[in-house]
Motif scaffolding. Structure first.
Motif, PDB file in Angstrom:
ATOM      1  N   UNK A  59      78.307 -27.679  86.071  1.00 18.18           N
ATOM      2  CA  UNK A  59      78.447 -28.524  84.900  1.00 18.18           C
ATOM      3  C   UNK A  59      77.485 -29.693  84.848  1.00 18.18           C
ATOM      4  N   UNK A  60      76.461 -29.691  85.727  1.00 20.39           N
ATOM      5  CA  UNK A  60      75.469 -30.768  85.725  1.00 20.39           C
ATOM      6  C   UNK A  60      74.329 -30.362  84.787  1.00 20.39           C
ATOM      7  N   UNK A  61      74.316 -30.927  83.599  1.00 17.59           N
ATOM      8  CA  UNK A  61      73.342 -30.581  82.545  1.00 17.59           C
ATOM      9  C   UNK A  61      73.226 -29.059  82.403  1.00 17.59           C
ATOM     10  N   UNK A  62      74.335 -28.388  82.106  1.00 15.82           N
ATOM     11  CA  UNK A  62      74.321 -26.916  82.045  1.00 15.82           C
ATOM     12  C   UNK A  62      73.402 -26.352  80.972  1.00 15.82           C
ATOM     13  N   UNK A  63      73.109 -27.147  79.944  1.00 16.03           N
ATOM     14  CA  UNK A  63      72.267 -26.657  78.846  1.00 16.03           C
ATOM     15  C   UNK A  63      70.794 -27.011  79.030  1.00 16.03           C
ATOM     16  N   UNK A  64      70.444 -27.550  80.201  1.00 17.29           N
ATOM     17  CA  UNK A  64      69.046 -27.903  80.457  1.00 17.29           C
ATOM     18  C   UNK A  64      68.214 -26.630  80.527  1.00 17.29           C
ATOM     19  N   UNK A  65      67.233 -26.540  79.660  1.00 18.56           N
ATOM     20  CA  UNK A  65      66.419 -25.314  79.596  1.00 18.56           C
ATOM     21  C   UNK A  65      65.555 -25.181  80.836  1.00 18.56           C
ATOM     22  N   UNK A  66      65.452 -23.949  81.334  1.00 20.45           N
ATOM     23  CA  UNK A  66      64.584 -23.684  82.490  1.00 20.45           C
ATOM     24  C   UNK A  66      63.129 -23.849  82.073  1.00 20.45           C
ATOM     25  N   UNK A  67      62.323 -24.399  82.972  1.00 16.66           N
ATOM     26  CA  UNK A  67      60.892 -24.591  82.696  1.00 16.66           C
ATOM     27  C   UNK A  67      60.092 -23.708  83.631  1.00 16.66           C
ATOM     28  N   UNK A  68      59.342 -22.760  83.058  1.00 15.33           N
ATOM     29  CA  UNK A  68      58.534 -21.858  83.875  1.00 15.33           C
ATOM     30  C   UNK A  68      59.321 -20.621  84.302  1.00 15.33           C
ATOM     31  N   UNK A  69      58.638 -19.726  85.020  1.00 17.18           N
ATOM     32  CA  UNK A  69      59.249 -18.480  85.466  1.00 17.18           C
ATOM     33  C   UNK A  69      60.130 -18.706  86.682  1.00 17.18           C
TER      34      UNK A  69
END
Length: 456
Positions: free
Chosen positions: A211-221
């Protein structure tokens, strides 16, 4: 209550470190003997040769201590970071930095050996920070959400700098000359820092699930996972079940691999046009002896090394045609269809046709430009060699050679002829990889894993 949740999350990340870092070090130390043997063989003097051999013996004795020291220092830095709410945990803090004496008595220029060592460490840290910039950014954002203050690559307790500093400190337990330390730094760079991206991905995934910034988009592969970590996880999975289940799994895998290849053989028998088969029997009706696999691979290597790289701006119709591997191979082996005295084994013959069918499929893809088709088609001989050496090539989706071929083909989709072809462009990188395979690949498939990691 919230504080307890935060503490549990921090502890879970620590557990990932506790499990993964020793495995990364294990992978590095497993390669240590081979690296030192290689350097000793290339030593220019007997003194250098002896130094490498002595270092290998000393490192074997100090291996356990080195691994324990590294793990302890990394976990200590992590614990200290959270206990001090994000205060710097690097090797050199602002308040305890060495005081420089400018009076003239104690002042001296930095030692050349220290300078070279510091440079080696700085370069590998910089390279890792650049490689994992996206994953580190996400971790820093999530650590800040957990209460960390002013976090950066300098004080992040799991950043490349912290790990490299811990390794540098751990080496103090072993007496080594500078050139031997440089060898170990190169190994650490390749086997530890080269694979910490997989650990970063795991930590980001864990923090998101917590639940720690669960919507944070992944950056890079996603980053590759160390083979040493993969082996450890496989052992854990096997130990979690009983011996009978593990044996059944291994037998089933072997059966599936055999079935896949047998099915491919049957399909090729149906697909193969009449009159194209390699002769199997001599004039008297007796079966012809098959060419040994080693001779077959040597002949393929000769064809591989003589295959020209496509010329930019050449006739695209010519360079994108499917190469006639079988006829080239029979010519190299001096096998005459009408008066043959020996033959190519049925399994190898089928393998040649399956690989040819695979590349035919690639070359018919309308999403690939002619120039990209020309580049990728040059890999047919090396892929054929891999398939002859290792039948799991057909059954394992994650086979290093298959993964590289898939990644190159996928990356090439959409590239157009008018784009730049410099060495740092997509075209230039694919051209470099194809060139390395044609010139370097003998019979060790590890080259494909290395190139695939580099390309990723």
């Amino acid at each position: 209550m919230q504080d307890q949740i935060t503490k549990n999350t921090i502890d879970k990340v620590r557990e990932v470190l506790r499990k993964t870092l020793p495995r990364l070090m294990q992978g590095m130390l497993d390669k240590m003997d081979d690296a030192l043997f290689d350097y000793s063989d290339r030593a220019e003097t007997e003194k250098q040769h002896t130094a490498y051999m002595d270092a290998m013996r000393n490192l074997r004795k100090g291996r356990k201590t080195l691994q324990q020291q590294f793990e302890h220092k990394c976990l200590e830095a992590y614990t200290k970071f959270w206990s001090q709410s994000g205060e710097k945990t690097g090797k050199q803090k602002d308040d305890d930095a060495p005081k420089i004496d400018l009076s003239g008595e104690g002042f001296s220029l930095i030692d050349d050996a220290d300078l070279e060592e510091n440079l080696a460490v700085t370069v590998m840290i910089s390279k890792a920070e650049s490689s994992y910039e996206g994953a580190l950014f996400s971790i820093e954002q999530r650590f800040e959400a957990l209460g960390a203050k002013d976090i950066s690559n300098i004080n992040n307790p799991i950043a490349p700098k912290t790990l490299a500093d811990a390794f540098e400190d751990s080496l103090e337990a072993v007496e080594l000359d500078l050139d031997l330390k440089i060898v170990l730094y190169k190994l650490f760079d390749k086997e530890v820092l080269g694979f910490i991206g997989g650990m970063y991905d795991e930590i980001n995934h864990l923090l998101g699930k917590q639940g720690v910034l669960p919507n944070l988009a992944a950056r890079g592969r996603r980053n590759p996972v160390s083979p040493a970590v993969q082996r450890a996880r496989s052992r854990e999975a096997a130990e979690a079940g009983d011996d009978d289940s593990q044996l059944a799994y291994e037998e089933e895998s072997s059966y599936v691999q055999a079935e896949i290849f047998n099915t491919l053989q049957q399909l090729m028998q149906v697909r193969r046009p009449a009159g194209t088969q390699i002769p199997r029997y001599g004039p008297s009706g007796a079966p012809l002896p098959a060419v040994a696999s080693s001779e077959l691979l040597n002949a393929l290597s000769q064809i591989q090394h003589s295959a020209p790289m496509p010329v930019v701006g050449g006739d695209s119709q010519l360079i994108t045609e499917q190469p006639d591997v079988k006829n080239a191979l029979m010519s190299e082996l001096q096998i005459n269809r009408t008066a043959a005295t020996r033959t190519i084994g049925e399994a190898e013959d089928d393998t040649i046709d399956v690989i040819a069918m695979l590349f035919e499929f690639i070359l018919e893809d309308r999403n690939l430009s002619d120039s990209m088709k020309a580049l990728i088609s040059r890999l047919q001989i090396p892929m054929l060699k891999v398939a002859i050496l290792d039948k799991t090539f057909f059954s394992q989706k994650a086979h290093p050679a298959r993964r590289l071929l898939n990644n190159l083909a996928q990356a090439a989709i959409g590239w157009v002829e008018t784009e730049d072809r410099g060495k740092d462009t997509l075209y230039g990188q694919i051209e470099r990889i194809v060139g390395r395979i044609l010139t370097e690949f003998g019979n060790d498939p590890d080259l494909f894993a290395e190139l695939n990691e580099d390309f990723d």
